[in-house]
Design an enzyme around this catalytic site. Structure first.
Site, PDB file in Angstrom:
ATOM      1  N   ASP A  51      10.726  14.446  10.940  1.00  0.00           N
ATOM      2  CA  ASP A  51      10.102  14.367   9.608  1.00  0.00           C
ATOM      3  C   ASP A  51       8.579  14.499   9.720  1.00  0.00           C
ATOM      4  O   ASP A  51       7.829  13.720   9.129  1.00  0.00           O
ATOM      5  CB  ASP A  51      10.496  13.060   8.914  1.00  0.00           C
ATOM      6  N   VAL A  75       0.820  -1.227   0.000  1.00  0.00           N
ATOM      7  CA  VAL A  75       0.000   0.000   0.000  1.00  0.00           C
ATOM      8  C   VAL A  75       0.849   1.271   0.000  1.00  0.00           C
ATOM      9  O   VAL A  75       0.382   2.342  -0.331  1.00  0.00           O
ATOM     10  CB  VAL A  75      -0.957   0.087   1.217  1.00  0.00           C
ATOM     11  N   HIS A  77       4.899   2.953  -0.736  1.00  0.00           N
ATOM     12  CA  HIS A  77       6.308   2.856  -1.101  1.00  0.00           C
ATOM     13  C   HIS A  77       7.022   4.022  -0.450  1.00  0.00           C
ATOM     14  O   HIS A  77       6.730   5.166  -0.764  1.00  0.00           O
ATOM     15  CB  HIS A  77       6.497   2.958  -2.615  1.00  0.00           C
ATOM     16  N   GLY A  78       7.957   3.756   0.435  1.00  0.00           N
ATOM     17  CA  GLY A  78       8.737   4.842   1.023  1.00  0.00           C
ATOM     18  C   GLY A  78      10.130   4.811   0.429  1.00  0.00           C
ATOM     19  O   GLY A  78      10.442   3.950  -0.414  1.00  0.00           O
ATOM     20  N   SER A  79      10.971   5.737   0.862  1.00  0.00           N
ATOM     21  CA  SER A  79      12.328   5.752   0.321  1.00  0.00           C
ATOM     22  C   SER A  79      13.153   4.601   0.896  1.00  0.00           C
ATOM     23  O   SER A  79      14.179   4.235   0.351  1.00  0.00           O
ATOM     24  CB  SER A  79      12.985   7.090   0.618  1.00  0.00           C
ATOM     25  N   PHE A  80      12.701   4.031   2.020  1.00  0.00           N
ATOM     26  CA  PHE A  80      13.510   2.987   2.654  1.00  0.00           C
ATOM     27  C   PHE A  80      12.930   1.587   2.529  1.00  0.00           C
ATOM     28  O   PHE A  80      13.534   0.626   2.933  1.00  0.00           O
ATOM     29  CB  PHE A  80      13.729   3.320   4.132  1.00  0.00           C
ATOM     30  N   VAL A 107       8.988  -0.931   1.739  1.00  0.00           N
ATOM     31  CA  VAL A 107       7.595  -0.999   1.330  1.00  0.00           C
ATOM     32  C   VAL A 107       6.712  -1.251   2.557  1.00  0.00           C
ATOM     33  O   VAL A 107       7.182  -1.748   3.574  1.00  0.00           O
ATOM     34  CB  VAL A 107       7.354  -2.136   0.301  1.00  0.00           C
ATOM     35  N   VAL A 108       5.451  -0.872   2.434  1.00  0.00           N
ATOM     36  CA  VAL A 108       4.489  -1.102   3.510  1.00  0.00           C
ATOM     37  C   VAL A 108       3.312  -1.857   2.916  1.00  0.00           C
ATOM     38  O   VAL A 108       2.826  -1.502   1.844  1.00  0.00           O
ATOM     39  CB  VAL A 108       4.000   0.242   4.108  1.00  0.00           C
TER      40      VAL A 108
HETATM   41  N1  LIG Z   1       0.542   1.857  10.366  1.00  0.00           N
HETATM   42  C1  LIG Z   1       0.154   2.136   9.135  1.00  0.00           C
HETATM   43  N2  LIG Z   1      -1.122   1.957   8.752  1.00  0.00           N
HETATM   44  C2  LIG Z   1      -1.504   2.233   7.476  1.00  0.00           C
HETATM   45  N3  LIG Z   1      -0.691   2.718   6.521  1.00  0.00           N
HETATM   46  C3  LIG Z   1       0.591   2.917   6.843  1.00  0.00           C
HETATM   47  C4  LIG Z   1       1.088   2.639   8.162  1.00  0.00           C
HETATM   48  N4  LIG Z   1       2.392   2.940   8.198  1.00  0.00           N
HETATM   49  C5  LIG Z   1       2.696   3.397   6.964  1.00  0.00           C
HETATM   50  N5  LIG Z   1       1.632   3.384   6.137  1.00  0.00           N
HETATM   51  C6  LIG Z   1       1.592   3.844   4.733  1.00  0.00           C
HETATM   52  O1  LIG Z   1       2.870   3.658   4.106  1.00  0.00           O
HETATM   53  C7  LIG Z   1       3.462   4.934   3.766  1.00  0.00           C
HETATM   54  C8  LIG Z   1       4.976   4.878   3.983  1.00  0.00           C
HETATM   55  O2  LIG Z   1       5.257   4.586   5.371  1.00  0.00           O
HETATM   56  P1  LIG Z   1       6.506   5.225   6.119  1.00  0.00           P
HETATM   57  O3  LIG Z   1       6.398   6.723   6.005  1.00  0.00           O
HETATM   58  O4  LIG Z   1       6.607   4.669   7.500  1.00  0.00           O
HETATM   59  O5  LIG Z   1       7.683   4.642   5.217  1.00  0.00           O
HETATM   60  P2  LIG Z   1       9.018   5.350   4.692  1.00  0.00           P
HETATM   61  O6  LIG Z   1       9.717   4.308   3.877  1.00  0.00           O
HETATM   62  O7  LIG Z   1       9.776   5.896   5.830  1.00  0.00           O
HETATM   63  O8  LIG Z   1       8.390   6.499   3.797  1.00  0.00           O
HETATM   64  P3  LIG Z   1       8.982   7.950   3.379  1.00  0.00           P
HETATM   65  O9  LIG Z   1      10.166   7.709   2.544  1.00  0.00           O
HETATM   66  O10 LIG Z   1       7.817   8.544   2.609  1.00  0.00           O
HETATM   67  O11 LIG Z   1       9.258   8.707   4.645  1.00  0.00           O
HETATM   68  C9  LIG Z   1       2.709   5.954   4.667  1.00  0.00           C
HETATM   69  O12 LIG Z   1       2.702   7.280   4.144  1.00  0.00           O
HETATM   70  C10 LIG Z   1       1.306   5.346   4.716  1.00  0.00           C
HETATM   71  O13 LIG Z   1       0.595   5.665   3.538  1.00  0.00           O
END
Ligand SMILES: Nc1ncnc2c1ncn2[C@@H]1O[C@H](COP(=O)(O)OP(=O)(O)OP(=O)(O)O)[C@@H](O)[C@H]1O
Length: 365
Positions: free
Chosen positions: A159, A40, A42-45, A47-48
């Site tokens: 952040d 659901v 995609h972050g820079s580090f 996937v979720v």
């Molecule tokens: N607990 C959660 N419940 C539902 N969706 C979530 C949850 N945690 C993260 N997500 C979804 O996944 C996305 C990315 O999560 P997160 O910001 O923790 O990852 P990241 O790799 O650090 O991302 P970024 O590079 O954008 O900072 C969130 O913006 C959100 O849409």
């Protein structure tokens, strides 16, 4: 027949550790199973993806990040420390290896349906605005999370942005997520200034300060509140330095004293002299307490800027404290007027505690 059988999803079984050790301090692994699902986020580090734990029926989000074997994962270490109603909880975690031998850390987190970014887009697409009370409830919960984070655990999130604030639009609950940039700041140790997403960066970070404090999160939070009110970012800088230009266009040129408060090592003081635009002109439709609150947060000098507890005490939030009928029900359901003495007010002296209690919990004697 359960959902995974109906949709033909594969069930995986994992040995996981609890996010918080038990009372004895031990953390024996347990086995859980869940259907694999689609990604659901995609972050820079990493996937979720979201799924449901079969054994407990808990809806969770699983954040999978590549683990550098040389270092402890700071996000995991920090999440293990945190336990607050307005912060995404780490339920379990586990490591796994892929076919190339790379190790991944999986953080199993509370599920929340939407980010505040998505919630705001919903109103913008409808050409409507987010209800002012909804904004107030989200901001109060954000400052509750920050007050706990800054004063109990001394963690700075670094952040804060709408994408990292998760909400339930049905009951207006908010939880802070993504501790991938978070750090416990120590006054004697420098910290990198190239953190935080551009629109939300405090001016001391743009000035390259390495001695910044938890106050950077308050600046970012003010930018989030401004964006919810305006329907678009307040300081939409197109580059690192343009970000400062956007801030100066509204707050005016910082004085020598303010520049020194942001970064004592900053020597170049050549800025065009721009006059500030009063915030009641920027936020024409908002009431006085809203504008005054933004004024108290959007200060160049981090020491003049309200801290997270002062933010909670702002008259802007009085409407929640003295609410009745429907709003009182929302306030009660979100538990907004409840504070834990040890973890939320434990840093105060007795005199400070008495004054803060009177302000934050007016109905509790
Ligand atoms: N607990 C959660 N419940 C539902 N969706 C979530 C949850 N945690 C993260 N997500 C979804 O996944 C996305 C990315 O999560 P997160 O910001 O923790 O990852 P990241 O790799 O650090 O991302 P970024 O590079 O954008 O900072 C969130 O913006 C959100 O849409």
């Amino acid at each position: 027949m359960n959902v995974s059988e109906l949709t033909n999803q594969a069930i995986v079984q994992k040995q996981v550790y609890y996010g918080h050790p038990n009372e004895q301090g031990t953390n024996e692994p347990i086995q859980i199973s869940y259907p694999t699902t689609e990604v659901v986020g995609h972050g820079s580090f990493g996937v979720v993806f979201t799924t449901t734990i079969e054994e407990t029926n808990e809806m969770v989000a699983i954040k999978k990040v590549l683990q550098d074997r040389r270092f402890k994962n700071r996000e995991l270490e920090i999440m293990k420390l945190l336990k607050h109603k307005n912060i995404i909880d780490l339920k379990y975690y586990f490591y796994e290896k892929d076919t190339q031998g790379e190790v991944y850390l999986n953080l199993i987190l509370d599920f929340m349906p939407q980010s505040l970014y998505q919630r705001l887009r919903h109103f913008v697409h409808q050409q409507s605005v987010m209800p002012r009370l909804e904004i107030k409830c989200y901001m109060y919960q954000l400052f509750k999370a920050l007050n706990y984070l800054h004063h109990h655990t001394n963690v700075c999130h670094r952040d804060i942005k709408p994408q990292n604030l998760l909400v339930n639009p049905n009951n207006w609950e908010l939880k802070l997520c993504d501790f991938g940039s978070a750090k416990q700041l120590k006054p004697s140790e420098p910290n990198v200034s190239y953190i935080c997403s551009r629109y939300y960066r405090a001016p001391e970070l743009i000035f390259g300060a390495t001695n910044y404090t938890n106050q950077i999160d308050v600046w970012s939070s003010a930018c989030v509140m401004a964006e919810l009110l305006l329907g678009q970012p307040m300081f939409p800088g197109e580059s690192g330095i343009d970000q400062l230009v956007e801030i100066i266009k509204i707050l005016g040129t910082p004085s020598k004293q303010e520049i020194c408060a942001m970064n004592p090592n900053y020597m170049e003081h050549k800025f065009p002299q721009i006059k500030p635009i009063p915030l009641n002109k920027v936020f024409k439709k908002e009431d006085d307490s809203t504008v005054e609150f933004l004024n108290n947060m959007l200060r160049y000098d981090p020491l003049e800027r309200f801290n997270s507890l002062q933010c909670l005490c702002s008259t802007y939030f009085d409407e929640l404290r003295y609410s009745q009928d429907n709003l009182r029900e929302i306030v009660n359901n979100l538990d907004l007027l409840h504070f834990d003495y040890q973890t939320e007010l434990g840093h105060l002296t007795n005199d400070q505690l008495a004054a803060v209690k009177l302000k934050l919990m007016p109905n509790i004697i």
